[in-house]
Design an enzyme around this catalytic site. Structure first.
Site, PDB file in Angstrom:
ATOM      1  N   GLY A  35       0.799  -1.213   0.000  1.00  0.00           N
ATOM      2  CA  GLY A  35       0.000   0.000   0.000  1.00  0.00           C
ATOM      3  C   GLY A  35       0.834   1.266   0.000  1.00  0.00           C
ATOM      4  N   HIS A  41       4.492   1.995  -8.080  1.00  0.00           N
ATOM      5  CA  HIS A  41       3.438   0.976  -8.074  1.00  0.00           C
ATOM      6  C   HIS A  41       2.525   1.135  -9.288  1.00  0.00           C
ATOM      7  CE1 HIS A  41       4.281   1.414  -3.632  1.00  0.00           C
ATOM      8  NE2 HIS A  41       4.428   0.111  -3.783  1.00  0.00           N
ATOM      9  N   GLN A  65       7.405  -9.596   7.926  1.00  0.00           N
ATOM     10  CA  GLN A  65       8.659  -9.109   7.367  1.00  0.00           C
ATOM     11  C   GLN A  65       9.230  -7.911   8.101  1.00  0.00           C
ATOM     12  OE1 GLN A  65       6.459  -8.486   3.583  1.00  0.00           O
ATOM     13  NE2 GLN A  65       7.794  -6.703   3.305  1.00  0.00           N
ATOM     14  N   GLN A 157      14.928  -8.644  -3.320  1.00  0.00           N
ATOM     15  CA  GLN A 157      13.606  -9.251  -3.198  1.00  0.00           C
ATOM     16  C   GLN A 157      13.198  -9.942  -4.488  1.00  0.00           C
ATOM     17  OE1 GLN A 157       9.922  -7.511  -1.140  1.00  0.00           O
ATOM     18  NE2 GLN A 157       9.621  -6.884  -3.266  1.00  0.00           N
ATOM     19  N   SER A 189       9.691   5.700  -3.083  1.00  0.00           N
ATOM     20  CA  SER A 189       9.512   4.773  -1.968  1.00  0.00           C
ATOM     21  C   SER A 189       8.410   5.288  -1.062  1.00  0.00           C
ATOM     22  CB  SER A 189      10.812   4.641  -1.159  1.00  0.00           C
ATOM     23  OG  SER A 189      10.597   3.940   0.051  1.00  0.00           O
TER      24      SER A 189
END
Length: 291
Positions: A35, A41, A65, A157, A189
């Site tokens: 989110g 995104h 995480q 990742q 970010s």
């Protein structure tokens, strides 16, 4: 755009979307997120929309995480804004579970990827990638997407998820997508909102050092330790910068380039990865180089 908040709801919604389109074989493009969506995104959502019959998004701040001293409670959340970003970018279905929907019982099964997680963020955030691998595995099992889209800002990742899906024969295509930056070079970010004006100004040293690294690699040849030292020295020209790590790695194995014979590096990709704190905010950035 539909919103589902439980596992049964999202599975039923996917089947309903396929029926509504009259195409039981319609591909599902999936973007898993925590989110607080930004243009990075949104670029993933547009790619999922352009390449699939159904474009899906999940929004879930995954507690597994986050370490005990990390910012799970502080992680920025704005559901209404996130849903508008999803609508604006053509998303068909948003999976928006709470913790009880994803983890109805105490978690006793976790997914761990060895070696690829030993260094970089895996070293400085113990258990982080176990949490990532576990939640992504759950989301893949729940949604069963054809393609899943991940930004390369967290290159480790991406490497972890690619290895996990390969090792476990998960039938999903992982689609890595380029880092999206502000006009001044700062990588987008969700954590950028924590930066003060001066911290944000000084954080530009990250993208600047990655740009300079291209010339340093050419000058130093295979002397990667010298390149690392030059990058660290440049980052330290920002008084607020507190370096977590600067590393030069083989990608996607995430092995230190300094320790590999040149024969193993020929034609490979080098990842220069940075993690630096500015005040309380830890930022990551990276760049891939073909050698």
């Amino acid at each position: 755009m539909q919103i589902a908040r439980t596992v049964p709801e999202v599975r039923a919604a996917i089947q309903e979307l396929k029926k509504r389109r009259g195409d039981e074989e319609a591909t599902v493009g999936f973007v898993p997120t925590m989110g607080y969506l930004h243009e990075g995104h949104a670029s993933l959502l547009r790619k999922a929309r352009s390449e699939n019959g159904i474009a899906m998004l999940s929004i879930f701040v995954n507690p597994l995480q986050f370490g005990p001293n990390e910012d799970f409670s502080r992680y920025p959340r704005d559901e209404e804004r996130d849903l508008q970003v999803a609508r604006d970018n053509g998303v068909d279905l948003v999976f928006l579970p709470d913790v009880s929907a994803m983890y109805p019982k105490t978690v006793k099964t976790k997914v761990a990827v060895a070696e690829v997680t030993d260094l970089l963020c895996g070293a400085s955030r113990p258990g982080h990638f176990d949490g990532v691998s576990t939640v992504v595995t759950k989301l893949f099992n729940i949604i069963q997407p054809d393609r899943a889209y991940f930004g390369m800002k967290d290159a480790q990742q991406v490497a972890v998820i690619e290895r996990m899906t390969e090792d476990l024969n998960v039938p999903v295509q992982i689609v890595p997508c380029p880092i999206v930056r502000e006009s001044d070079g700062l990588a987008l970010s969700s954590r950028n909102v924590y930066l003060s004006g001066e911290e944000r100004r000084q954080a530009l040293v990250l993208s600047q050092s990655l740009q300079l690294a291209e010339g340093w690699l050419a000058e130093c040849g295979g002397d990667y330790r010298s390149v690392k030292a030059l990058i660290e020295a440049h980052i330290r020209t920002s008084p607020l910068a507190d370096i977590d790590y600067v590393e030069i790695m083989d990608y996607p194995s995430i092995r230190p380039a300094y320790d590999l014979p040149s024969t193993e590096l020929e034609g490979t990709r080098l990842l220069i990865a940075l993690a630096v704190r500015f005040g309380r905010t830890r930022l990551i950035d990276n760049r891939l180089f073909q050698i």
